[in-house]
Design an enzyme around this catalytic site. Structure first.
Site, mmCIF file in Angstrom:
data_model
loop_
_atom_site.group_PDB
_atom_site.id
_atom_site.type_symbol
_atom_site.label_atom_id
_atom_site.label_comp_id
_atom_site.label_asym_id
_atom_site.label_seq_id
_atom_site.Cartn_x
_atom_site.Cartn_y
_atom_site.Cartn_z
ATOM 1 N N CYS A 2 0.871 -1.174 0.000
ATOM 2 C CA CYS A 2 0.000 0.000 0.000
ATOM 3 C C CYS A 2 0.906 1.221 0.000
ATOM 4 O O CYS A 2 1.561 1.531 0.991
ATOM 5 C CB CYS A 2 -0.904 0.002 1.225
ATOM 6 S SG CYS A 2 -1.990 1.467 1.300
ATOM 7 N N GLU A 117 -3.442 0.751 -6.685
ATOM 8 C CA GLU A 117 -2.345 -0.184 -6.982
ATOM 9 C C GLU A 117 -2.103 -0.164 -8.482
ATOM 10 O O GLU A 117 -3.064 -0.138 -9.271
ATOM 11 C CB GLU A 117 -2.688 -1.595 -6.501
ATOM 12 C CG GLU A 117 -1.501 -2.543 -6.522
ATOM 13 C CD GLU A 117 -0.334 -2.035 -5.707
ATOM 14 O OE1 GLU A 117 0.581 -1.431 -6.322
ATOM 15 O OE2 GLU A 117 -0.324 -2.228 -4.478
#
Length: 274
Positions: A2, A117
């Site tokens: 993350c 992402e």
């Protein structure tokens, strides 16, 4: 992993969701503005259970606080390494020197709308496994709960004392945090794009550890300090809760910020890899 996420909910919304009893605003006494491109070293909201400072009652209180993203261990000589400690692996968080004390006693929830992402193509993954330099990642995806609920990321927080400053200095204490990650789901997404990845693992091998509401109280409880008792809380959430969709490559530039970054594209942008 993350490395970027979106967080648009304010204290009023978060107070209702997490049953906040005390909100500690930032040093200027203001709320954090909605942030659609949260990057490491930024101030972020965190939910934690902790006794109030200087309170006679030692009982923990559910608080909303602003922390800096990028954990600085209490024993660190300088805070420079915090920018690199934005993620802690669920598989090893209980034993790594930088995280094990916080895992046992200082756990938090980092509320988000979802996370970004960048799709890792097969060749990039091979280079990553071999420890070689990767090519730049291309098409970004936004991952978020399919039902629109809060994305509650498991986190840790830590206190660091800057010994070069006097006690009364506002920057004498740093309070920092990290996001715990786990292996990405290989099961089908609840809602998948028309073309491209069908599971989170198709996008990237790692994902933030999302805590479902039934785990919030146990995760935040500071009286739970036994590592073997805590490790089951690191289990991934049930599969099939998430959706993912392509978004503009504008999110790749941290200077860009706004709700338009969450706009779903019909497909990957022209010229990107997927």
């Amino acid at each position: 992993m993350c490395g970027r996420y979106a967080s648009s909910r304010g204290p009023a919304d978060l107070a209702g969701i997490f049953e906040i009893e005390k909100w500690q605003p930032d040093e200027e006494g203001e709320e954090l503005a909605p942030d659609y491109n949260v990057a490491p070293t930024k101030e972020v909201y965190a939910v934690l259970d902790r006794p109030l400072k200087d309170a006679e009652d030692p009982a923990p209180v559910r608080q909303l606080r602003t922390l800096k993203w990028g954990l600085v261990p209490s024993w660190s000589k300088t805070p420079e390494g915090g920018a690199r400690m934005i993620n802690a692996r669920a598989e090893t968080v209980h034993e790594k020197p930088a995280y094990r004390r916080a895992f046992a006693a200082r756990r938090c929830v980092l509320p988000a709308d979802g996370y970004y992402e960048w799709l890792t193509a097969p060749e990039e993954r091979r280079l990553e496994v071999e420890g070689k330099k990767k090519r730049p990642r291309k098409q970004p995806y936004f991952v978020t709960p399919a039902d629109g609920s809060v994305f509650a990321m498991a986190g840790l927080y830590e206190f660091w004392r800057d010994k070069t400053l006097p006690d009364e200095h506002p920057l004498a204490w740093w309070v920092t945090c990290t996001v715990i990650t786990t292996e990405a789901e290989t099961t089908p997404l609840a809602v998948a794009p028309d073309e491209g990845p069908r599971s989170l693992a198709d996008i990237h091998p790692r994902m933030p550890l999302m805590l479902t509401p039934d785990r919030w109280d146990a995760w935040l409880d500071p009286s739970r300090t036994d590592v073997e008792d805590l490790r089951p809380l690191l289990e991934p959430p049930p599969p099939g809760l998430m959706r993912a969709y392509p978004v503009s490559t504008a999110v790749s530039n941290v200077r860009n910020n706004g709700p338009e970054l969450l706009k779903e594209l019909d497909g990957p942008e022209e010229g990107t890899l997927f």
